[in-house]
Design a protein around this motif. Structure first.
Motif, short mmCIF file in Angstrom:
data_model
loop_
_atom_site.label_atom_id
_atom_site.label_comp_id
_atom_site.label_asym_id
_atom_site.label_seq_id
_atom_site.Cartn_x
_atom_site.Cartn_y
_atom_site.Cartn_z
N LEU A 33 8.37 -6.81 -1.39
CA LEU A 33 7.03 -6.28 -1.14
C LEU A 33 6.25 -7.27 -0.28
O LEU A 33 5.49 -8.10 -0.79
CB LEU A 33 6.33 -6.04 -2.48
N LEU A 35 3.45 -8.20 1.80
CA LEU A 35 2.11 -7.83 2.22
C LEU A 35 1.63 -8.69 3.39
O LEU A 35 0.50 -8.55 3.85
CB LEU A 35 1.12 -7.97 1.05
N MET A 93 0.81 -12.15 0.91
CA MET A 93 -0.56 -11.84 1.27
C MET A 93 -1.29 -13.13 1.66
O MET A 93 -2.04 -13.17 2.64
CB MET A 93 -1.27 -11.20 0.07
N ILE A 215 -6.09 -8.84 6.76
CA ILE A 215 -5.23 -8.33 5.68
C ILE A 215 -5.39 -6.82 5.53
O ILE A 215 -4.46 -6.11 5.16
CB ILE A 215 -5.55 -9.05 4.36
N LEU A 216 -6.57 -6.28 5.88
CA LEU A 216 -6.79 -4.85 5.69
C LEU A 216 -5.90 -4.01 6.60
O LEU A 216 -5.66 -2.83 6.32
CB LEU A 216 -8.27 -4.50 5.95
N ILE A 219 -2.91 -1.95 5.20
CA ILE A 219 -3.04 -0.72 4.40
C ILE A 219 -2.42 0.50 5.07
O ILE A 219 -1.60 1.19 4.45
CB ILE A 219 -4.52 -0.47 4.03
N LEU A 222 1.51 0.08 5.14
CA LEU A 222 2.09 0.25 3.81
C LEU A 222 2.01 1.70 3.37
O LEU A 222 2.94 2.24 2.77
CB LEU A 222 1.35 -0.66 2.81
N ALA A 223 0.89 2.35 3.71
CA ALA A 223 0.75 3.77 3.36
C ALA A 223 1.84 4.59 4.03
O ALA A 223 2.42 5.48 3.42
CB ALA A 223 -0.64 4.28 3.77
N ILE A 226 5.13 4.11 2.21
CA ILE A 226 5.17 4.77 0.90
C ILE A 226 5.17 6.27 1.03
O ILE A 226 5.95 6.97 0.37
CB ILE A 226 3.99 4.29 0.05
N ILE A 242 1.46 11.41 10.65
CA ILE A 242 0.37 11.85 9.79
C ILE A 242 -0.74 10.80 9.73
O ILE A 242 -1.91 11.11 9.95
CB ILE A 242 0.88 12.12 8.36
N LEU A 272 -5.91 10.66 1.80
CA LEU A 272 -4.87 9.67 1.51
C LEU A 272 -4.49 9.74 0.04
O LEU A 272 -3.31 9.81 -0.32
CB LEU A 272 -5.39 8.28 1.86
N LEU A 276 -0.91 10.93 -1.67
CA LEU A 276 -0.18 10.06 -2.58
C LEU A 276 0.05 10.76 -3.92
O LEU A 276 1.12 10.68 -4.51
CB LEU A 276 -0.94 8.76 -2.82
N PRO A 280 4.14 11.28 -4.97
CA PRO A 280 4.12 9.85 -5.25
C PRO A 280 5.41 9.12 -4.85
O PRO A 280 5.41 7.93 -4.64
CB PRO A 280 3.95 9.75 -6.77
N LYS A 281 6.47 9.88 -4.73
CA LYS A 281 7.70 9.21 -4.32
C LYS A 281 7.82 9.16 -2.81
O LYS A 281 8.76 8.64 -2.27
CB LYS A 281 8.90 10.00 -4.88
N PHE B 86 -1.14 9.26 -11.86
CA PHE B 86 0.03 8.68 -11.22
C PHE B 86 1.04 8.22 -12.25
O PHE B 86 2.24 8.34 -12.05
CB PHE B 86 -0.39 7.49 -10.33
N ILE B 95 2.75 2.29 -5.32
CA ILE B 95 1.89 3.45 -5.07
C ILE B 95 0.49 3.19 -5.63
O ILE B 95 -0.52 3.48 -4.99
CB ILE B 95 2.46 4.71 -5.75
N ILE B 98 -1.58 0.96 -3.32
CA ILE B 98 -2.19 1.68 -2.21
C ILE B 98 -3.32 2.57 -2.71
O ILE B 98 -4.38 2.67 -2.07
CB ILE B 98 -1.14 2.54 -1.49
#
Lengths: 290, 292, 378
Positions: A33, A35, A93, A215-216, A219, A222-223, A226, A242, A272, A276, A280-281, B86, B95, B98
């Motif tokens: 992960l 970041l 991060m 750092i923002l 987002i 990562l979105a 996921i 998208i 968003l 999600l 979620p998967k 969730f 998830i 985010i």
């Protein structure tokens, strides 16, 4: 005329696609992960920009961006190799913050907040890609190369071992694989392509400054990873489209100008969250991460 | 005396980070959620106080508990309306990460919409004059903030160690499955964690509003600092988070005495990295499997 | 499989909306209204600037429309939010305004974004910002770029002269790390060097910092005659003034003109009282502007940039009134004419697109009794 607007969006999609697939190698395939991905993007962009401003040809800037980003990938990979899950996320991060601070404070090199303006557009065999349509074609070409390269890596023996490490590192090590070495390579590869994306970004916008690499910025990337689904290339393409296009239809909804700013942010955040919640998967995700 | 002044500065900064970090850590310890929207809780409580006191003109000492309660309620809502959905779908922690970012953006935008972008203050304390103690200057409000966070540390420690709810929370934090077999309702514990953690965040919001100012993006910076403090102190431990936050406050203030101020954030993160590498469980962290 | 189809349709729908919306926008007979693009920060940290700028522009346009528009045609604003210092998003919004809405002029952006000015230059669109101070950080000359903010070189010269006259010759600078503070500090240093004022040191804090206590201890030890606080936003400046008083520092504080913000008076005027000094463009028609603004919005402008934005809108409208329509015609008109200005009385652009220092007259102001008033000497 509207084509110019669409071409611009298409270029952004190409850049984000490379960035997102690079992150997939780390998150989706290796279970890392990371970041701090934006730090690699930042290193690549600055490396490419500085070389381009010094007069080096584009392909040198592009490859150098990848290599320098990859080196920074090794820098963060080695000390964090033994960290698990959330702790790795935090450490990476932190790395992102440190790189941002360097970009901001090492003014002799980066000019700090003033940024680097006037980065030349790529010039290949004498042809300058100053027209956006030409740049789009170049961007698509580079994106395709990166895409297929990464796909090859992911489906190779190396890629399979990475997935095994993601699913059960202990077992993989018992079976004799040097998981630390492989995770380091994975992060390095991920960083290399993030650096390529950074070079493309710098050459397109022709101006970079530290504010593009906070750092923002992780987002949306990562979105994408996921929502597309971990370890899914197909999903990443669709999710990139998208996420990049998501704010656009809202420009055509007539909000009163006094609330247009926050209103659009609210809808963007809600969409968003809904996406999600709905999947979620992720769209094509077959994998769970701890 | 410079040293005492730096120490006091570190105490003040650390106290505010501690209030943010404690609630965040409490929530993480039981639920394992990285609840970034905790920053929104801070902002929401602060703006609610502004709404009650500065707009509606309600008595300050009534507005404050109401604002804290609202913060607690807000955190609870985040859990019930969003996170639980969730969890029901068995979503992974990534998830939720985010999602919590999404919630942070959402609520900061709502605050922007309702209150506008300009900076605001709570005009309760008219003039703030520093008092000199042992060569350092500190204001009454700052003294109050520092004492409050010490009191909180003590209360939290007592709560987790001695009360039934606290013990149940620790049980869930250690091993949720086992705790459930012992009859503890994990869902209820989650809710309580959000309520208590968010109430503490509410206190943080009120202090920041009084000591500095209010703006819609105030939550983002604070949660990053609080987050760092929580990790340094041990991300599973609320008292540890407070300790880690004070350490962060000291490190920042002593650090920028010697280094250029532009490196303040970097100092924080280098410390974070050092801790993660050499003592990932943090100062008071529960011994948990951190390495492979 | 079904969900994948649903998603595929959703994406196609999004693309279709963009495309059709774009086409219908273009097919509309554009002759009915005159469209001006607005590209401001309406969210994020710069939103306090953008919100007040938008109000200024809106006020100007509503006045014009109530008076019959431009030779009978109404003026329409197309407003886009750019976020704060988000170059790719701003370029996307600019592309949409230029290539989908078909505007020739854009008022904006909020805060300098050299990447954006380059694109506007390339697309040959007039970009007139209410607050930019640099345009582009390099040697390139811009043709289509304008700014109606007070010229910073002249402002800093006035401030430095004041410091010299008051014998404030040992100065410490406190700034943060955004492009605004960076450039203002540069201009201040140039001005101060001319006046043979000594800069004892310079502290650069991360943008977003609100705790200056440690820096202030260092500054206290340096015993300066004055502190120059180069910040664009009230957010750090207010707490800074408070902490200066708390730490019992009696030094006067010099500031850039963005300090002249009602937000400071609303929040911390007691800490600014008799302490803050800055060079104001002395909004010549300030009373007129304020009474119009308060009549329309029931509040004073909170956030800088409102009169500058108003001026920008009026300048554009004046250009349109003279039958200029294309970007080239408008830019030529702007460069060769003088305009009425709330901020400066008269507005004239120099060859770089900034307000010519010939028309600016700075007045040193301070805070007294909770108001910004001209400083009358010791």
């Amino acid at each position: 005329m509207i084509e110019s607007y669409l071409i611009h969006l298409a270029i952004l999609i190409c850049i984000y696609l490379i960035l997102a697939i690079a992150l997939q190698i780390a998150v989706g395939f290796s279970g890392l992960l990371n970041l701090g991905h934006i730090a690699f993007y930042c290193v690549g962009a600055y490396a490419s920009a500085l070389l381009a401003l010094a007069g080096f040809p584009f392909w040198v800037c592009l490859i150098a961006a990848g290599i320098l980003a990859m080196l920074s990938g090794f820098v963060i990979a080695l000390p964090t190799n033994k960290l698990r899950g959330d702790y790795l996320a935090l450490a990476t991060m932190g790395f992102s913050f440190v790189v941002y601070a360097i970009a901001l404070n090492w003014t002799d090199l980066t000019r700090g907040p003033l940024g680097l303006p006037g980065i030349p557009r790529p010039k290949i065999f004498g042809f300058v890609f100053s027209d956006n349509l030409a740049f789009l074609i170049l961007a698509i070409a580079i994106a395709l190369i990166c895409f297929f390269a990464l796909k090859r890596i992911a489906s190779s023996q190396f890629g399979k071992v990475l997935e095994a490490i993601r699913d059960d590192e202990l077992a993989t090590r018992i079976l004799g694989k040097n998981s630390f070495k492989m995770k380091t390579f994975a992060l390095g590869i991920s960083a290399f392509f993030a650096g390529i994306a950074g070079s493309l970004y710098a050459s397109y916008i022709t101006f970079i400054d530290p504010s593009s690499f906070t750092i923002l910025q992780i987002i949306p990337v990562l979105a994408i990873v996921i929502i597309g689904g971990l370890a899914s290339f197909r999903g990443t393409i669709i999710a990139t489209i998208i996420i990049v296009l998501l704010p656009e239809p809202m420009r055509f909804i007539g909000f009163p100008s006094s609330i247009v700013g926050p209103a659009r942010q609210i809808i963007y955040a809600l969409l968003l969250l809904l996406i999600l919640l709905f999947r979620p998967k992720g769209l094509f995700g077959k994998v769970e991460l701890e | 005396m410079v040293f005492t002044q730096l120490f006091v500065n570190g105490l003040i900064a650390g106290a505010i980070y501690a209030l943010v970090a404690a609630g965040f850590s409490l929530i993480y310890s039981t639920t394992k959620f990285v609840h970034f929207a905790h920053g929104a809780t801070v902002a929401v409580s602060a703006y609610f106080l502004y709404f009650l006191f500065s707009i509606l003109g309600i008595n300050f000492w009534i507005s404050v508990p109401l604002a804290i309660a609202f913060g607690a309620f807000f955190g609870l809502i985040c859990n019930i309306l969003v996170y639980e959905k969730f969890v029901d779908k068995k979503a992974s922690n990534v998830i939720l990460l985010i999602t919590s970012f999404g919630l942070l953006i959402l609520f900061e935008s709502i605050i922007l919409l309702l209150f506008g972008a300009d900076v605001k203050t709570i005009g309760f304390i008219k003039i703030s004059k520093g008092i000199e103690i042992a060569g350092a200057i500190i204001t009454p409000l700052q003294i109050f903030i520092v004492i409050s966070s010490f009191v909180l540390l003590a209360v939290l420690w007592f709560f987790m160690k001695k009360t039934k709810l606290g013990k149940a929370m620790r049980a869930v934090s250690d091993n949720k499955a086992v705790a459930e077999t012992l009859g503890i309702n994990a869902k209820k514990i989650f809710n309580w964690s959000f309520v208590i953690g968010s109430a503490i965040a509410g206190v943080a919001g009120i202090f920041v509003a009084l000591e500095q100012n209010l703006e819609p993006t105030m939550g983002t910076n604070l949660i990053i600092k609080g987050f760092t403090g929580a990790v340094i102190g041990g991300i599973g431990s609320a008292p540890g988070a407070i300790l880690g936050s004070f350490l962060l406050g000291f490190a920042e203030n002593f650090g920028i005495w010697f280094l250029p101020s532009g490196y303040k954030d970097a100092i924080a993160f280098v410390i974070l990295l050092v801790f993660l590498l050499f003592r990932p469980t943090g100062i008071l962290g529960i011994k948990r499997e951190v390495q492979k | 499989m079904k969900t994948k189809i649903i998603f595929g349709i959703t994406i196609a729908a999004i693309i279709a909306i963009i495309f059709f919306a774009g086409c219908t926008q273009q097919n509309q007979p554009g002759e009915e209204k005159i469209r001006i693009g607005v590209l401001l920060s309406l969210s994020g940290d710069a939103a306090f600037f953008g919100e007040s700028e938008l109000k200024g522009i809106q006020m100007a346009v509503d006045e014009v429309n109530e008076a019959g528009g431009i030779n009978g045609q109404a003026v329409e604003l197309i407003v886009e939010d750019t976020g704060t210092l988000n170059t790719p998003a701003t370029i996307t919004a600019l592309q949409k305004l230029v290539n989908v809405d078909g505007v020739s002029v854009i008022i904006g952006p909020t805060w300098d974004m050299p990447g954006v000015t380059e694109v506007a230059e390339k697309e040959k669109i007039v970009l007139i910002s209410p607050d930019n101070i640099v345009g582009i950080t390099g040697e390139k000359k811009l043709e289509y770029f304008f700014s109606t903010w007070q010229p910073q070189k002249a402002e800093m010269l006035a401030l430095a002269k004041f410091a010299k006259e008051r014998n404030l010759t040992q100065i410490v600078i406190l700034k943060d790390t955004d492009i605004y503070s960076e450039v203002i500090t540069k201009r201040f240093l140039e001005a101060v060097n001319q006046q043979r004022i000594n800069v004892l040191g310079s502290f650069s804090v991360i943008t977003g910092t609100k705790d200056f206590r440690t820096e202030l201890i260092k500054i206290k030890e340096m015993k300066p005659d004055a502190i120059m606080a180069a910040f664009v936003s009230e957010s750090p400046r207010g707490p800074l003034l408070k902490q200066i008083k708390e730490l019992d520092l009696k030094t006067p504080v010099l500031a850039n003109s963005a300090v002249e913000d009602q937000a400071l008076l609303n929040n911390f005027s007691q800490y600014a009282e008799n302490t803050v000094f800055f060079a104001s463009p002395n909004i010549v028609r300030e009373k007129e502007f304020l009474s119009k603004f308060e009549a329309k919005y029931q509040t004073k402008p909170v956030g800088p940039g409102a009169p500058n934005a108003y001026d920008a809108a009026i300048a554009i409208v004046t250009a349109y009134k003279s039958e200029a329509r294309t970007a080239d015609e408008i830019k030529t008109f702007l460069k060769t004419h003088t305009f009425p200005s709330m901020t400066f009385g008269q507005l004239q652009f120099d060859e770089n697109g900034f307000v010519s220092s010939d028309v600016t007259k700075f007045v040193i102001k301070t805070v007294k009794n909770g108001q910004f008033i001209p400083y009358e000497g010791s």
